[in-house]
Design an enzyme around this catalytic site. Structure first.
Site, PDB file in Angstrom:
ATOM      1  CE  LYS B 184      -1.697   2.702   3.190  1.00 40.09           C
ATOM      2  NZ  LYS B 184      -1.778   4.061   2.614  1.00 40.09           N
ATOM      3  CD  GLU B 258      12.937   3.677   8.355  1.00 39.35           C
ATOM      4  OE1 GLU B 258      12.862   4.590   9.216  1.00 39.35           O
ATOM      5  OE2 GLU B 258      12.887   3.872   7.145  1.00 39.35           O
ATOM      6  CB  CYS B 292      12.526   8.602   8.961  1.00 39.21           C
ATOM      7  SG  CYS B 292      13.237   7.513   7.743  1.00 39.21           S
ATOM      8  CD  GLU B 389      10.175  12.008  12.321  1.00 37.57           C
ATOM      9  OE1 GLU B 389       9.169  11.367  12.669  1.00 37.57           O
ATOM     10  OE2 GLU B 389      11.019  11.578  11.523  1.00 37.57           O
TER      11      GLU B 389
END
Lengths: 317, 478
Positions: B184, B258, B292, B389
């Site tokens: 997906k 991850e 990331c 983040e």
């Protein structure tokens, strides 16, 4: 010992050890990062008006050069004529910055460019090896300057530099600078290909500037590795940092191996994005080249006419 | 920018890519509509122009895709490794042949500069397929014992920041090891995955080996929860990762995650300054900081703080923000309005908490989602912008005095994905790297990727490794 260094850095050249400590205290250079940055600037896409601007700028920055044992006054005369009027078919093409010749050819060169904006540069100081006593080098410089040279391109003693004898190199440069007097600007050639590491190139750049160089120049064009975008980027960073610290602006001249318009534009992009417009004219940036000019002229003709004309439409001088 | 030398626009041609007005789901080798007929639109973040209408997979579609993958698994896993390698090599070559088209497509759909899709994403995508193609017939020698077995059907959910690269990271090792795939892509960037479906057909890949199901979070949730999925691989936010871990807990599904990061980029006083500045720029402004493993926390030794910040600000002033299809653009658009809102609110929070905000003079285009490169100084560990983040072009600058303090601050985060060390002293690189709790530690460089090198996190940055020999383990029964 000398007082050539700008006031802020006067103590640096007090002795061999202070000079060494200063040069070795400069930030290191990471070769991978430096080359990656230079390569990324090489991917800038310069088109249309920006390209036309860059080509004319590059032409105006060329030190049109002949440094052959076989040079004659006739050869130098035609080179001078070309420097003044690079493209007889299109008089809007700018003159080059200078013609660059051996000292004995300076009178011929002066005569050839008389009445124009084109300067005469001469490679004095036992070019290209630099392996002669200082007295001989200074005599070489005097000869060129008294014959009317506007600029002196001197080679440093790479042997002294590589053996760590920085003060000797420094003092030679200051002596040559003195010999130039107010008549000629001094370009100091490091022969970066022989200095071998980027750390050395950064140290040599600062050494040259401390000693009073008006220009720092990559190479003689006589060794395997000459100017590259990476070593030029590094020297630009050095002049930028030097000006920030001392207020003194120094020019940069990559020389040798720059043959195509594409290459020249890459160098201009490096200038533009490292030090910016303060260095984007021929008082502060030069190309040491002989074959580059014709390619610039052919690309210029192509922009003007939409067609690529070929080597017979530019002069062979 | 210098006014003397303005670069004329150099746009890459859109004509090299042909985007259809609508796309279906890719199930069992065919494009098909969603069972319940739902569709959504994907837009270009740089212009808000609608690029295409995409079928949205629901639970029934997930079931159909997993069944197709299950059927395909029997034959695919039974093929000799060298046969599977042939397909993967073929896919890798087709990606190379179509790389310009794919780069333009990715830039249109994602908003990142063409320079990055052309020079970073696409070469890496092809390299990953080449690399894992090479492993397909050598699994006996990968260090997992003789004849390691594939797991079965892999359900994979990927993010929008590197749509095609994350697809390659997931699909290449899965296929090399004999698994089949239901993937997906993110709802804001489904196009390159659908083009990849076409590449699978072009390569003659057997039906059902790769299935692509565009959709939102609920599609991903259905895929993760499907009882006949044997392996779940997810790259994305930590919040969703935790949800997936809860869903998968107690099942026999193998899981790799991850997730987010808050990478520390540590600059010591003996660093190569000019290259460190470049590395800081690459670390946080690559892909508009939507990475990331971005180096979003700059830890700089106090003694060189002023010098480094001056250099950094001067360098930021040369960054070119604008049309991502212009080959000279350094900073493109933020991927979505939602992401832009998140960045904006975190930056406002940073200001409110007392950090000092700085951006270069920078004109933002009127349409699309844009955020100027931003620097925060006077940041402390207690500030939200030093902990959360941001996933945008926002750098938080902190200082330290000693190597121990640098390590302590770098590790003082709930994340542990990446870190950078800048120093000319080799022994310090090794000493500090050993103490950093991060999956990747770069020294005197940043954001360098290679298929041979494993990538993954500590703590809330997830678990499992992708890339390298280690990346095979997540798809093998070992």
């Amino acid at each position: 010992m000398s007082t050539a260094a700008p006031h802020a850095l006067a103590d640096v050249t007090a002795s061999d050890s202070t000079l060494r400590r200063f040069l070795h205290g400069l930030p290191g250079v990471d070769p991978v990062g430096l080359e990656a940055r230079a390569a990324s600037l090489g991917t800038r896409s310069i088109k249309t008006t920006a390209k036309a601007y860059a080509i004319d700028l590059a032409i105006s920055m060329v030190d049109l050069t002949t440094l052959e044992g076989a040079d004659t006054p006739g050869k130098v005369r035609s080179l001078g004529a070309k420097a003044v009027l690079p493209d007889p078919s299109d008089r809007t093409a700018p003159s080059t910055a200078a013609v660059c010749v051996y000292p004995d050819m300076v009178p011929a060169a002066k005569a050839a460019v008389a009445g124009s904006t084109v300067k005469v540069a001469s490679v004095a100081t036992a070019f290209p090896a630099g392996r002669a006593p200082l007295a001989v080098k200074l005599a070489d410089v005097h000869e060129a300057v008294s014959a009317g040279a506007d600029e002196i391109d001197m080679v440093i003693d790479r042997g002294a530099f590589l053996s760590g004898n920085y003060l000797k190199v420094h003092d030679e440069i200051t002596a040559v600078k003195e010999a130039c007097g107010s008549a000629a600007r001094l370009k100091v050639i490091f022969e970066t290909g022989e200095l071998s590491t980027y750390d050395n190139i950064r140290r040599a750049s600062w050494l040259g500037m401390l000693a009073g160089a008006d220009f720092i120049k990559t190479s003689t064009g006589k060794v395997a590795v000459n100017a590259t975008p990476a070593n030029t980027l590094l020297m630009l960073e050095a002049v930028r940092d030097f000006r920030a610290q001392t207020g003194v602006q120094v020019g940069v001249k990559p020389a040798g191996g720059i043959r195509t318009t594409k290459d020249a534009i890459k160098f201009l992009v490096v200038v533009n994005e490292t030090v910016g417009e303060d260095w984007l004219d021929n008082h502060w940036f030069r190309f040491g080249a002989s074959s580059l000019l014709n390619d610039l002229l052919m690309q210029r003709q192509k922009l003007a006419t939409g067609r690529y004309s070929g080597p017979d439409y530019v002069t062979v001088d | 920018m210098a006014s003397a030398f303005e670069y004329a626009p150099a746009p890459e041609s859109r004509a090299v890519v042909d985007i259809a007005p609508s796309y279906g789901l890719f199930i069992d080798g065919e494009f098909t509509e969603a069972a319940d007929g739902r569709v959504f639109k994907t837009v270009s973040p740089a212009s808000e122009e609608v690029l295409s209408e995409i079928a949205q997979a629901g639970e029934a579609d997930v079931d159909r895709a997993v069944k197709a993958a299950r059927r395909a698994f029997e034959k695919w896993s039974a093929l000799p490794g060298a046969e599977r390698a042939k397909y993967l090599f073929r896919i890798a070559r087709i990606i190379q042949e179509r790389s310009r088209e794919l780069a333009v497509l990715e830039t249109l759909d994602n908003g990142k500069p063409i320079k990055e899709t052309r020079d970073a994403d696409l070469p890496l995508v092809a390299a990953h397929f080449f690399y894992y193609a090479g492993w397909a017939d050598k699994l006996d020698h990968a260090g997992f014992g003789a004849n390691p077995k594939p797991l079965g059907v892999a359900g994979q959910v990927i993010p929008w920041n590197f749509p095609l690269l994350m697809l390659a990271w997931k699909i290449a090792p899965a296929l090399a090891t004999g698994n089949t795939v239901v993937l997906k892509p993110a709802e804001t960037t489904p196009l390159s995955a659908l083009f990849f479906a076409d590449i699978c057909r072009q390569a003659g890949l057997p039906r059902g080996v790769v299935n692509i199901l565009p959709g939102y979070g609920d599609t991903g949730a259905a895929l993760v929860a499907h009882p006949d999925v044997n392996k779940v691989a997810f790259t994305g936010s930590t919040a969703v990762g935790k949800q997936i871990a809860r869903t998968v807990a107690g099942s026999r599904k193998k899981l790799t995650l991850e997730l987010g990061g808050k990478g520390a980029n540590i600059v010591f006083d003996d660093a190569p300054i000019d290259q460190a500045v470049e590395g800081i720029v690459t670390g946080i402004f690559f892909n508009q900081g939507q990475v990331c493993c971005a180096g979003s926390r700059l830890l700089v030794q106090e003694s060189i703080q002023d010098e480094l910040l001056d250099s950094l600000k001067r360098r930021l002033s040369t960054l070119r923000l604008g049309d991502p299809l212009d080959k000279n653009t350094d900073i493109g658009a933020i991927n979505s309005e939602e992401q832009l809102t998140r960045i904006t609110s975190l930056v406002e929070r940073g200001e409110a908490e007392g950090a000092e905000r700085w951006s270069p003079a920078c004109e933002l285009p009127s349409a699309g989602y844009w955020f100027a490169p931003t620097l925060f100084t006077n940041v402390t560990q207690a500030h939200t912008i030093a902990r959360d983040e941001i996933f945008g072009p926002v750098l938080s600058v902190l200082t330290f005095r000693t190597p121990d303090e640098a390590v302590a601050k770098a590790n003082n985060t709930q994340y542990g994905l990446s870190a950078g060390i800048w120093t000319e002293k080799g022994s310090r690189i090794l000493a500090v790297a050993n103490k950093l709790r991060a999956g990747v530690v770069w020294s005197n460089t940043f954001n360098k990727f290679d298929p041979t090198s494993p990538f993954g996190g500590y703590k809330e940055s997830g678990f499992g490794r992708e890339g390298g020999r280690h990346g095979l383990e997540g798809y093998l029964d070992v």
